[in-house]
Motif scaffolding. Structure first.
Motif, PDB file in Angstrom:
ATOM      1  N   PRO A  76     -40.735 -33.191 -27.633  1.00 22.05           N
ATOM      2  CA  PRO A  76     -41.375 -31.899 -27.283  1.00 22.05           C
ATOM      3  C   PRO A  76     -42.473 -32.423 -26.850  1.00 22.05           C
ATOM      4  N   ALA A  77     -42.228 -31.123 -26.125  1.00 23.51           N
ATOM      5  CA  ALA A  77     -43.866 -30.531 -24.884  1.00 23.51           C
ATOM      6  C   ALA A  77     -45.027 -30.625 -26.073  1.00 23.51           C
ATOM      7  N   GLY A  78     -46.429 -30.000 -25.748  1.00 22.19           N
ATOM      8  CA  GLY A  78     -47.077 -30.113 -26.154  1.00 22.19           C
ATOM      9  C   GLY A  78     -47.070 -28.176 -26.385  1.00 22.19           C
ATOM     10  N   ARG A  79     -48.333 -27.839 -26.952  1.00 18.41           N
ATOM     11  CA  ARG A  79     -48.650 -26.302 -27.281  1.00 18.41           C
ATOM     12  C   ARG A  79     -48.387 -25.748 -26.286  1.00 18.41           C
ATOM     13  N   GLY A 112     -46.536 -35.724 -18.601  1.00 16.44           N
ATOM     14  CA  GLY A 112     -47.290 -35.894 -19.701  1.00 16.44           C
ATOM     15  C   GLY A 112     -48.011 -35.330 -20.375  1.00 16.44           C
ATOM     16  N   THR A 113     -48.619 -35.359 -21.975  1.00 12.41           N
ATOM     17  CA  THR A 113     -48.625 -34.776 -23.082  1.00 12.41           C
ATOM     18  C   THR A 113     -50.477 -35.300 -23.505  1.00 12.41           C
ATOM     19  N   THR A 114     -51.565 -34.291 -23.222  1.00 13.32           N
ATOM     20  CA  THR A 114     -52.517 -34.251 -24.058  1.00 13.32           C
ATOM     21  C   THR A 114     -52.288 -35.431 -25.393  1.00 13.32           C
ATOM     22  N   PRO A 115     -52.983 -36.348 -25.544  1.00 13.87           N
ATOM     23  CA  PRO A 115     -52.823 -37.344 -27.343  1.00 13.87           C
ATOM     24  C   PRO A 115     -52.843 -36.550 -28.375  1.00 13.87           C
ATOM     25  N   ARG A 118     -51.685 -30.883 -27.289  1.00 15.01           N
ATOM     26  CA  ARG A 118     -52.282 -29.237 -26.646  1.00 15.01           C
ATOM     27  C   ARG A 118     -51.423 -29.122 -25.195  1.00 15.01           C
ATOM     28  N   VAL A 119     -51.454 -30.414 -24.986  1.00 14.60           N
ATOM     29  CA  VAL A 119     -50.716 -29.551 -23.191  1.00 14.60           C
ATOM     30  C   VAL A 119     -49.736 -30.654 -22.566  1.00 14.60           C
ATOM     31  N   THR A 120     -48.765 -29.746 -22.200  1.00 16.42           N
ATOM     32  CA  THR A 120     -47.508 -31.022 -21.518  1.00 16.42           C
ATOM     33  C   THR A 120     -47.690 -30.352 -19.678  1.00 16.42           C
ATOM     34  N   VAL A 121     -47.480 -31.431 -19.007  1.00 18.59           N
ATOM     35  CA  VAL A 121     -47.653 -30.574 -17.046  1.00 18.59           C
ATOM     36  C   VAL A 121     -46.705 -31.299 -16.391  1.00 18.59           C
ATOM     37  N   GLU A 122     -45.542 -30.332 -15.815  1.00 16.89           N
ATOM     38  CA  GLU A 122     -45.014 -30.645 -15.596  1.00 16.89           C
ATOM     39  C   GLU A 122     -44.471 -30.098 -13.904  1.00 16.89           C
ATOM     40  N   PRO A 123     -43.473 -30.905 -12.888  1.00 13.02           N
ATOM     41  CA  PRO A 123     -43.383 -30.368 -12.018  1.00 13.02           C
ATOM     42  C   PRO A 123     -42.881 -29.101 -11.913  1.00 13.02           C
ATOM     43  N   VAL A 124     -42.848 -28.705 -10.607  1.00 15.23           N
ATOM     44  CA  VAL A 124     -41.882 -27.283 -10.684  1.00 15.23           C
ATOM     45  C   VAL A 124     -41.565 -27.448  -9.205  1.00 15.23           C
ATOM     46  N   ALA A 153     -58.878 -24.502 -18.812  1.00 13.03           N
ATOM     47  CA  ALA A 153     -59.661 -23.827 -19.638  1.00 13.03           C
ATOM     48  C   ALA A 153     -59.170 -22.820 -19.957  1.00 13.03           C
ATOM     49  N   GLU A 154     -57.722 -21.631 -19.510  1.00 17.74           N
ATOM     50  CA  GLU A 154     -57.245 -21.213 -20.520  1.00 17.74           C
ATOM     51  C   GLU A 154     -56.096 -21.981 -21.423  1.00 17.74           C
ATOM     52  N   VAL A 155     -55.599 -23.372 -20.997  1.00 15.22           N
ATOM     53  CA  VAL A 155     -55.075 -24.225 -22.100  1.00 15.22           C
ATOM     54  C   VAL A 155     -55.992 -24.909 -22.864  1.00 15.22           C
ATOM     55  N   ALA A 156     -56.973 -24.475 -23.166  1.00 16.88           N
ATOM     56  CA  ALA A 156     -57.474 -25.669 -23.819  1.00 16.88           C
ATOM     57  C   ALA A 156     -58.015 -25.080 -24.503  1.00 16.88           C
ATOM     58  N   ARG A 157     -57.972 -24.044 -24.780  1.00 20.20           N
ATOM     59  CA  ARG A 157     -58.202 -22.882 -26.356  1.00 20.20           C
ATOM     60  C   ARG A 157     -57.294 -23.338 -27.139  1.00 20.20           C
TER      61      ARG A 157
END
Length: 157
Positions: A76-79, A112-115, A118-124, A153-157
């Motif tokens: 599963p990806a992050g939120r 990767g996904t933060t522990p 909250r966030v998954t970062v992928e290349p496109v 900041a946007e995804v840290a909310r």
């Protein structure tokens, strides 16, 4: 289904029912994988055996397809899912710097996904915003002229 709304692990009956709805299509593997990912936020390992049985393919063939297409996830990806453009047009206007800074700020590597989940970062490899790069997609919404700190900041909310 957005990553923040993915369901818990499926049971075998749900998997078989989902496969049955798609296996009569011509070239059913990709529609099945897309349906699983839409339902669960990833292609669950529990689905591999039933897919292979239904389509008479090997697990190696299935793995080859899942790993070839970058949009399929095995976990599963992050939120929030952040996709950062890696195309040449975005690289020419700071895409590599953007990517490095976002990954550094979040303490991640690609995929990767933060522990905290909250966030998954992928290349496109192109979001079609070449004239206003560097570009990123956050939870399905594309953004141009992205700055790392604002994105994080946007995804840290």
């Amino acid at each position: 289904m957005p990553a923040s709304q993915t369901r818990a692990a499926p049971d075998a009956g749900e998997i078989r029912a989902l496969i049955a709805r798609h296996e009569g299509l011509e070239g059913p593997l990709l529609p099945i994988l897309h349906a699983l990912q839409a339902e669960y936020g990833h292609v669950p390992g529990e689905a591999h055996g039933p897919i292979c049985d239904a389509l008479n393919i090997s697990r190696a063939e299935l793995h080859g397809v899942i790993s070839f297409y970058h949009d399929f996830r095995e976990r599963p990806a992050g939120r929030h899912v952040v996709k950062i453009c890696r195309s040449e047009a975005c690289q020419a206007v700071g895409g590599a710097v953007l990517a490095a800074r976002v990954l550094d700020l979040l303490g991640l590597s690609w995929g990767g996904t933060t522990p905290d989940g909250r966030v998954t970062v992928e290349p496109v490899y192109c979001l079609g915003l070449c004239a206003i790069g560097p570009a990123a997609m956050i939870d399905g919404a594309v953004r141009g002229r992205v700055r790392a700190e604002a994105l994080v900041a946007e995804v840290a909310r």
